[in-house]
Scaffold this motif. Structure first.
Motif, short mmCIF file in Angstrom:
data_model
loop_
_atom_site.label_atom_id
_atom_site.label_comp_id
_atom_site.label_asym_id
_atom_site.label_seq_id
_atom_site.Cartn_x
_atom_site.Cartn_y
_atom_site.Cartn_z
N MET A 114 -33.90 -124.20 39.92
CA MET A 114 -32.59 -124.21 40.59
C MET A 114 -31.79 -123.05 40.00
O MET A 114 -31.80 -122.86 38.78
CB MET A 114 -31.85 -125.49 40.27
CG MET A 114 -32.38 -126.70 40.99
SD MET A 114 -31.47 -126.97 42.51
CE MET A 114 -29.80 -127.16 41.92
N VAL A 115 -31.13 -122.32 40.86
CA VAL A 115 -30.40 -121.13 40.40
C VAL A 115 -28.92 -121.27 40.74
O VAL A 115 -28.56 -121.63 41.86
CB VAL A 115 -30.96 -119.87 41.10
CG1 VAL A 115 -30.15 -118.62 40.70
CG2 VAL A 115 -32.42 -119.68 40.77
N THR A 116 -28.07 -121.02 39.75
CA THR A 116 -26.62 -120.95 39.99
C THR A 116 -26.14 -119.59 39.52
O THR A 116 -26.59 -119.11 38.46
CB THR A 116 -25.87 -122.04 39.16
OG1 THR A 116 -26.63 -123.24 39.20
CG2 THR A 116 -24.50 -122.29 39.71
N VAL A 117 -25.25 -118.99 40.29
CA VAL A 117 -24.80 -117.63 39.98
C VAL A 117 -23.28 -117.63 39.80
O VAL A 117 -22.55 -118.18 40.63
CB VAL A 117 -25.20 -116.68 41.13
CG1 VAL A 117 -24.48 -115.36 41.03
CG2 VAL A 117 -26.70 -116.46 41.12
N VAL A 118 -22.83 -117.04 38.69
CA VAL A 118 -21.39 -116.87 38.45
C VAL A 118 -21.14 -115.39 38.22
O VAL A 118 -21.87 -114.77 37.44
CB VAL A 118 -20.95 -117.66 37.18
CG1 VAL A 118 -19.44 -117.57 37.01
CG2 VAL A 118 -21.41 -119.11 37.27
N HIS A 119 -20.15 -114.82 38.89
CA HIS A 119 -19.95 -113.37 38.69
C HIS A 119 -18.60 -113.07 38.06
O HIS A 119 -17.64 -113.82 38.22
CB HIS A 119 -20.09 -112.61 40.02
CG HIS A 119 -18.95 -112.85 40.96
ND1 HIS A 119 -17.86 -112.03 41.03
CD2 HIS A 119 -18.73 -113.83 41.86
CE1 HIS A 119 -17.02 -112.48 41.94
NE2 HIS A 119 -17.52 -113.58 42.46
N SER A 123 -20.65 -107.95 36.18
CA SER A 123 -21.85 -108.65 35.71
C SER A 123 -22.04 -109.97 36.47
O SER A 123 -21.10 -110.49 37.08
CB SER A 123 -21.76 -108.93 34.21
OG SER A 123 -20.77 -109.92 33.97
N ILE A 124 -23.26 -110.45 36.44
CA ILE A 124 -23.60 -111.74 37.03
C ILE A 124 -24.25 -112.59 35.95
O ILE A 124 -25.13 -112.10 35.23
CB ILE A 124 -24.61 -111.57 38.19
CG1 ILE A 124 -23.98 -110.82 39.37
CG2 ILE A 124 -25.13 -112.92 38.67
CD1 ILE A 124 -24.97 -110.51 40.49
N THR A 125 -23.80 -113.83 35.81
CA THR A 125 -24.50 -114.77 34.92
C THR A 125 -25.33 -115.70 35.80
O THR A 125 -24.82 -116.28 36.76
CB THR A 125 -23.51 -115.57 34.08
OG1 THR A 125 -22.73 -114.65 33.29
CG2 THR A 125 -24.24 -116.53 33.13
N VAL A 126 -26.61 -115.79 35.46
CA VAL A 126 -27.55 -116.61 36.23
C VAL A 126 -27.91 -117.83 35.39
O VAL A 126 -28.37 -117.69 34.25
CB VAL A 126 -28.83 -115.82 36.56
CG1 VAL A 126 -29.80 -116.68 37.38
CG2 VAL A 126 -28.50 -114.53 37.30
N LYS A 176 -32.10 -120.21 29.63
CA LYS A 176 -31.60 -120.92 30.81
C LYS A 176 -30.36 -120.24 31.39
O LYS A 176 -29.89 -120.61 32.46
CB LYS A 176 -31.26 -122.35 30.44
CG LYS A 176 -32.51 -123.15 30.10
CD LYS A 176 -32.18 -124.61 29.96
CE LYS A 176 -33.44 -125.40 29.70
NZ LYS A 176 -33.32 -126.36 28.63
N ALA A 177 -29.83 -119.28 30.66
CA ALA A 177 -28.69 -118.51 31.19
C ALA A 177 -28.89 -117.06 30.79
O ALA A 177 -29.16 -116.76 29.64
CB ALA A 177 -27.38 -119.04 30.62
N ILE A 178 -28.81 -116.18 31.77
CA ILE A 178 -28.96 -114.76 31.46
C ILE A 178 -27.84 -113.97 32.13
O ILE A 178 -27.28 -114.40 33.15
CB ILE A 178 -30.32 -114.20 31.92
CG1 ILE A 178 -30.46 -114.30 33.44
CG2 ILE A 178 -31.47 -114.92 31.26
CD1 ILE A 178 -31.36 -113.24 33.98
N LYS A 179 -27.50 -112.85 31.52
CA LYS A 179 -26.41 -112.03 32.05
C LYS A 179 -26.97 -110.70 32.52
O LYS A 179 -27.69 -110.03 31.77
CB LYS A 179 -25.37 -111.81 30.95
CG LYS A 179 -24.04 -111.33 31.46
CD LYS A 179 -22.98 -111.45 30.36
CE LYS A 179 -21.61 -111.12 30.91
NZ LYS A 179 -20.57 -111.22 29.89
#
Length: 214
Positions: A114-119, A123-126, A176-179
């Protein structure tokens, strides 16, 4: 006798096979080639490889369906299993049709994360979440597939200004979280991810795409 013999052959289930996604395991088959076979009822049994006795699957005993859920019966994921199906119609029973040997750990298909994206500005944090198995801990929460496999995540970015199919691998690992940094403001980016099991050299399908405009 001849007629019941030919009916017996013509209603015999075809293509008996296991399908499994994240250890959600079902046995599938196709009806025999007789036109009447669509009215047949089916009986399913299963066993662990090496055992002599077949077990009946009670909820798949005399069913019209062509699929039977064996998730619970195949929960010892390192064991190899067989399934078999027979049909009945007009008082005639077919012979059993046997599946190939099926070992859940080796053969289940592992789904994408499952992927959630915050920008933020550039940059984007996945955020990634492994798929869950159907099996539960004592407290009731489902056990993640990372419990059973050494899973890596592969994260790809798609720059929508460029070709849609142009996916660039930006990360592979267990985080579990990458930028993802240094992206261009005003540009639309999409993220897709896969799970990858190095030991089996197998990747999942791509996750559904999550898009954002910076």
């Amino acid at each position: 006798v001849l007629e019941s013999q030919s009916l017996q052959d013509s209603i015999k289930p075809q293509k008996v096979e296991f399908h499994s996604l994240n250890f959600n395991t079902t046995l599938h088959w196709q009806p025999g080639w007789a036109r009447e076979a669509r009215d047949a009822l089916y009986f399913v049994q299963y066993k662990v490889y090496g055992e002599s006795t077949w077990q009946n699957k009670d909820s798949c005993w005399g069913i019209p369906s062509h699929v039977c859920d064996l998730t619970h019966e195949t929960s010892d994921i390192q064991e190899p299993y067989y399934g078999r199906v027979r049909a009945t119609l007009a008082g005639v029973y077919s012979n059993w049709s046997l599946s190939s040997r099926f070992t859940p750990w080796r053969e289940t298909i592992i789904g994408p994360p499952m992927v959630t994206v915050v920008h933020s500005n550039t940059s984007i944090t996945v955020k990634l979440q492994a798929p869950h198995s159907p099996y539960k801990r004592k407290r009731g929460s489902k056990i993640a597939m990372t419990n059973y496999y050494d899973l890596l995540y592969q994260v790809f970015i798609i720059n929508n200004l460029l070709d849609e199919q142009h996916r660039v691998l930006v990360y592979e690992g267990k985080d579990k979280a990458i930028k993802i940094q240094d992206l261009r403001p005003g540009v639309s980016y999409c993220i897709v991810a896969k799970t990858y099991v190095p030991m089996l050299d197998r990747s999942s399908a791509y996750s559904s795409r999550q898009c954002t405009v910076l």
